[in-house]
Design an enzyme around this catalytic site. Structure first.
Site, PDB file in Angstrom:
ATOM      1  N   LYS A 275       0.872  -1.173   0.000  1.00 13.30           N
ATOM      2  CA  LYS A 275       0.000   0.000   0.000  1.00 13.30           C
ATOM      3  C   LYS A 275       0.913   1.229   0.000  1.00 13.30           C
ATOM      4  O   LYS A 275       1.567   1.519   0.989  1.00 13.30           O
ATOM      5  CB  LYS A 275      -0.922   0.016   1.220  1.00 13.30           C
ATOM      6  CG  LYS A 275      -1.912   1.147   1.177  1.00 13.30           C
ATOM      7  CD  LYS A 275      -2.943   1.031   2.279  1.00 13.30           C
ATOM      8  CE  LYS A 275      -4.094   2.022   2.095  1.00 13.30           C
ATOM      9  NZ  LYS A 275      -3.698   3.402   1.963  1.00 13.30           N
TER      10      LYS A 275
ATOM     11  N   ARG B 119      -8.057  11.481  -7.242  1.00 14.08           N
ATOM     12  CA  ARG B 119      -9.077  10.727  -6.548  1.00 14.08           C
ATOM     13  C   ARG B 119     -10.398  11.483  -6.446  1.00 14.08           C
ATOM     14  O   ARG B 119     -11.468  10.909  -6.453  1.00 14.08           O
ATOM     15  CB  ARG B 119      -8.524  10.504  -5.134  1.00 14.08           C
ATOM     16  CG  ARG B 119      -8.999   9.331  -4.467  1.00 14.08           C
ATOM     17  CD  ARG B 119      -8.576   9.443  -3.040  1.00 14.08           C
ATOM     18  NE  ARG B 119      -9.694   8.945  -2.305  1.00 14.08           N
ATOM     19  CZ  ARG B 119      -9.720   7.770  -1.721  1.00 14.08           C
ATOM     20  NH1 ARG B 119      -8.662   7.031  -1.686  1.00 14.08           N
ATOM     21  NH2 ARG B 119     -10.797   7.355  -1.137  1.00 14.08           N
TER      22      ARG B 119
ATOM     23  N   PHE C 185      -1.770  -0.271 -10.693  1.00 16.55           N
ATOM     24  CA  PHE C 185      -2.377  -1.423 -10.028  1.00 16.55           C
ATOM     25  C   PHE C 185      -3.712  -1.882 -10.616  1.00 16.55           C
ATOM     26  O   PHE C 185      -4.249  -2.893 -10.189  1.00 16.55           O
ATOM     27  CB  PHE C 185      -2.494  -1.208  -8.514  1.00 16.55           C
ATOM     28  CG  PHE C 185      -3.238   0.047  -8.103  1.00 16.55           C
ATOM     29  CD1 PHE C 185      -4.609   0.139  -8.268  1.00 16.55           C
ATOM     30  CD2 PHE C 185      -2.554   1.114  -7.543  1.00 16.55           C
ATOM     31  CE1 PHE C 185      -5.298   1.271  -7.872  1.00 16.55           C
ATOM     32  CE2 PHE C 185      -3.237   2.270  -7.156  1.00 16.55           C
ATOM     33  CZ  PHE C 185      -4.615   2.347  -7.328  1.00 16.55           C
TER      34      PHE C 185
HETATM   35  P1  AMP Z   1      -7.265   4.589   2.062  1.00 15.97           P
HETATM   36  O1  AMP Z   1      -7.096   5.931   1.413  1.00 15.97           O
HETATM   37  O2  AMP Z   1      -6.483   4.434   3.313  1.00 15.97           O
HETATM   38  O3  AMP Z   1      -8.710   4.174   2.187  1.00 15.97           O
HETATM   39  O4  AMP Z   1      -6.652   3.492   1.093  1.00 15.97           O
HETATM   40  C1  AMP Z   1      -7.020   3.345  -0.226  1.00 15.97           C
HETATM   41  C2  AMP Z   1      -5.995   4.037  -1.095  1.00 15.97           C
HETATM   42  O5  AMP Z   1      -4.739   3.357  -1.071  1.00 15.97           O
HETATM   43  C3  AMP Z   1      -6.351   4.045  -2.545  1.00 15.97           C
HETATM   44  O6  AMP Z   1      -7.226   5.105  -2.815  1.00 15.97           O
HETATM   45  C4  AMP Z   1      -5.021   4.245  -3.233  1.00 15.97           C
HETATM   46  O7  AMP Z   1      -4.775   5.634  -3.387  1.00 15.97           O
HETATM   47  C5  AMP Z   1      -4.011   3.745  -2.230  1.00 15.97           C
HETATM   48  N1  AMP Z   1      -3.182   2.621  -2.668  1.00 15.97           N
HETATM   49  C6  AMP Z   1      -1.887   2.482  -2.359  1.00 15.97           C
HETATM   50  N2  AMP Z   1      -1.372   1.359  -2.855  1.00 15.97           N
HETATM   51  C7  AMP Z   1      -2.361   0.731  -3.521  1.00 15.97           C
HETATM   52  C8  AMP Z   1      -2.448  -0.505  -4.232  1.00 15.97           C
HETATM   53  N3  AMP Z   1      -1.404  -1.313  -4.365  1.00 15.97           N
HETATM   54  N4  AMP Z   1      -3.638  -0.842  -4.762  1.00 15.97           N
HETATM   55  C9  AMP Z   1      -4.715  -0.014  -4.628  1.00 15.97           C
HETATM   56  N5  AMP Z   1      -4.685   1.151  -3.968  1.00 15.97           N
HETATM   57  C10 AMP Z   1      -3.528   1.534  -3.410  1.00 15.97           C
END
Ligand code: AMP
Length: 573
Positions: free
Chosen positions: A250, A270, A339
């Site tokens: 991530k 986003r 990804f």
């Molecule tokens: P969160 O913002 O904590 O809900 O996590 C989701 C976000 O992680 C996504 O919107 C992406 O911007 C990010 N992200 C980072 N690495 C990845 C990955 N390998 N696959 C999908 N999303 C990712």
């Protein structure tokens, strides 16, 4: 349709709080709307003029709206300002002063929906030197013909404060009810919306040729709502939920959705803003891709050449500046960790399982500036745990576990992706919330005129913001100064219309800025309204600010139901 009809429905919506009643009111209005008008009507209900990725902003501050009101009603600017201080709502000010008009206009005409919409578009499109005066005049022209009730809503639309708790889900329900009499068409309408993010366009297609909604496809330059990740507390819970899965790092970078058609490339954030001009280096690489048409997603990270490692989100964001883009692209070279892939040469891939999309990713993104995000196929808890621990050692946020059989879940959180993040105290994750107010500094902080933030999450079932924390720590001195600076510019007399609250800050602000917040655990508290049941809502214990998240829009913050899930998860942990 006359705008008067729209204003009457808006007034009734304001007095209604139940989602079913709102749906019925809107469905009745839609039944009376023609296919040529539905698009403008939908945008106005959303309080906007276009899809989010088309930049069409009113560009009129409160002061200029007040000037328009003064000029069309014959009241002095001072009178308008005084009434605004009293009422705290420019809509009510416009309404009241129109009732007490000191002059009548000779060119008064009955306002139609189209006339109002296109006049507002004209205001938005007026730019350059002297544009403020022209905008004031154009808005005064609309007020000259408006009835007081119409003026209430026009002023609020221009001011960005039209909020009666009608969210996109209610509009989708109402569209279905207006044609089918029930919600049976809701699902296909929602899918169409999720893969183009333009509710006005979806409604227009639906009114023109309803069959086309079923066949709706992903298209270049109509960005999809980004798929969202669920969270689970442990590696065991993930394996139990989805079994064999694809695990990726991530990355804490900047999510980009990339669209290419021939030589034309657009990048979307986003929150679906166009970011193309910020990343010329990525654009050049994307142009070189083999397929004529392609849509894919990745996380952009700036690379630190000296230390040979990636910068965090904050530093990567330095690339988002307006000036010196070329220099920045040399100093902070980027990689895009790709990804997902959503369309290629006219084929919509969103319904294909991830394992098939992954094969295409591997075909088109072997390596280079556009790097394939590495994926480990994992069946056992232990292996997942090892990858997670390795990721934390490398200073990453955590991992993403992905269901190999799942389609791309545009705009949704459906256990297609599950995040596992480094934890803070008992909490499994951070919360993203929107700032709705701030407190004055006391004691040693008095000189900053800033002592903390009032934070809200979003209840997407009620279309309301609900408070979840008062944040008093995590700020550096510089941050306090800059927070006070940006927040003092968006102070409002009254709390946001779509906020449920009990606690009052020293100053209310427009819900615009999103912050990521770490905390120790979620507790029940009588002070906050998040998921309120009886006397108590959820609250964050020891909340501290991590960073501003300019990549997220207010409605993309953590939802009330996610907070409730986190509350239960911490018990299981
Ligand atoms: P969160 O913002 O904590 O809900 O996590 C989701 C976000 O992680 C996504 O919107 C992406 O911007 C990010 N992200 C980072 N690495 C990845 C990955 N390998 N696959 C999908 N999303 C990712």
């Amino acid at each position: 349709m006359l705008f008067k009809k729209v204003a009457e429905v808006f007034e009734r919506l304001e007095e209604t709080s139940g989602r079913l009643d709102m749906t019925d009111l809107l469905a009745d209005l839609f039944k009376k709307t023609s296919k040529d008008e539905i698009k403008s009507l939908i945008y106005l209900i959303q309080g906007t003029l276009s899809a989010p990725y088309i930049s069409l902003e009113m560009g009129m501050g409160e002061k200029f709206i007040m000037e328009s009101i003064a000029s069309s009603t014959g009241h002095s600017k001072k009178e308008v300002e005084l009434l605004y201080k009293k009422k705290g709502d420019l809509g009510l000010v416009a309404e009241e002063l129109l009732k007490k008009k000191k002059q009548t206009s000779l060119s008064k005409r009955e306002l139609t929906l189209d006339y109002v919409y296109y006049s507002l578009v004209r205001i938005a499109k007026t730019g350059g030197r002297g544009s403020q005066d022209l905008k004031i005049k154009y808005l005064a022209d609309i007020f000259n013909s408006a009835e007081p009730l119409e003026a209430r809503f026009i002023a609020r639309i221009v001011n960005g404060s039209l909020r009666f708790g009608v969210g996109d889900p209610t509009i989708l329900d109402a569209l279905s009810v207006s044609k089918a009499g029930d919600k049976s068409l809701r699902e296909e309408l929602e899918r169409a919306f999720n893969i183009c993010s333009d509710l006005g366009h979806v409604a227009e297609v639906f009114f023109t040729n309803p069959k086309k909604i079923k066949k709706f496809r992903v298209e270049p330059f109509k960005p999809l709502q980004p798929a969202l990740a669920e969270r689970l507390p442990t590696p065991e819970a993930i394996i139990k939920k989805i079994g064999k899965c694809g695990v990726e790092h991530k990355f804490d970078g900047f999510r980009l959705q990339c669209h290419k058609l021939g030589e034309q490339v657009e990048l979307y954030s986003r929150r679906l803003e166009v970011m193309t001009h910020m990343f010329p280096d990525l654009v050049e690489e994307i142009k070189k891709l083999k397929p004529k048409e392609i849509i894919f997603e990745g996380e952009a990270l700036a690379f630190d050449r000296k230390k040979k490692r990636y910068f965090s989100f904050q530093k990567t964001m330095h690339r988002r500046r307006k000036h010196g883009i070329k220099k920045a692209s040399e100093e902070l070279p980027l990689n895009l960790f790709v990804f997902d892939i959503l369309q290629v040469d006219g084929e919509d891939l969103t319904e294909k399982p991830l394992k098939e999309r992954r094969k295409l990713l591997e075909k088109y993104f072997p390596s280079g500036i556009l790097k394939l995000s590495e994926m480990f196929i994992v069946e056992k808890t232990k292996k997942l745990e090892n990858i997670f621990n390795e990721a934390l050692k490398e200073n990453l946020e955590g991992i993403m576990a992905k269901d190999l059989n799942a389609p791309y879940t545009a705009g949704k959180r459906k256990f297609a992706w599950i995040k596992l993040k480094k934890s803070y105290g008992k909490s499994v994750d951070t919360v993203d919330g929107v700032i709705v107010g701030y407190f004055l500094g006391r004691g040693s902080r008095a000189r900053f005129e800033f002592g903390g933030l009032l934070l809200a999450v979003y209840n997407d079932e009620k279309s309301k913001f609900e408070t979840v924390a008062k944040i008093g720590s995590g700020f550096t001195e510089d941050e306090m100064v800059s927070l006070e600076k940006i927040l003092s510019k968006i102070k409002t007399e009254k709390p946001p219309a779509d906020l449920d609250y009990k606690i009052k800050p020293d100053f209310w602000v427009k819900p615009e800025y999103v912050v990521e917040v770490a905390f120790d655990e979620i507790t029940k508290s009588p002070t906050h309204t998040c998921g309120l049941k009886g006397e108590k809502g959820y609250a964050l214990r020891f909340p501290r600010m991590v960073e501003l998240r300019e990549d997220k829009s207010p409605k993309q913050v953590t939802t009330t139901s996610e907070v409730a899930e986190m509350f239960w998860m911490q018990k299981k942990k």
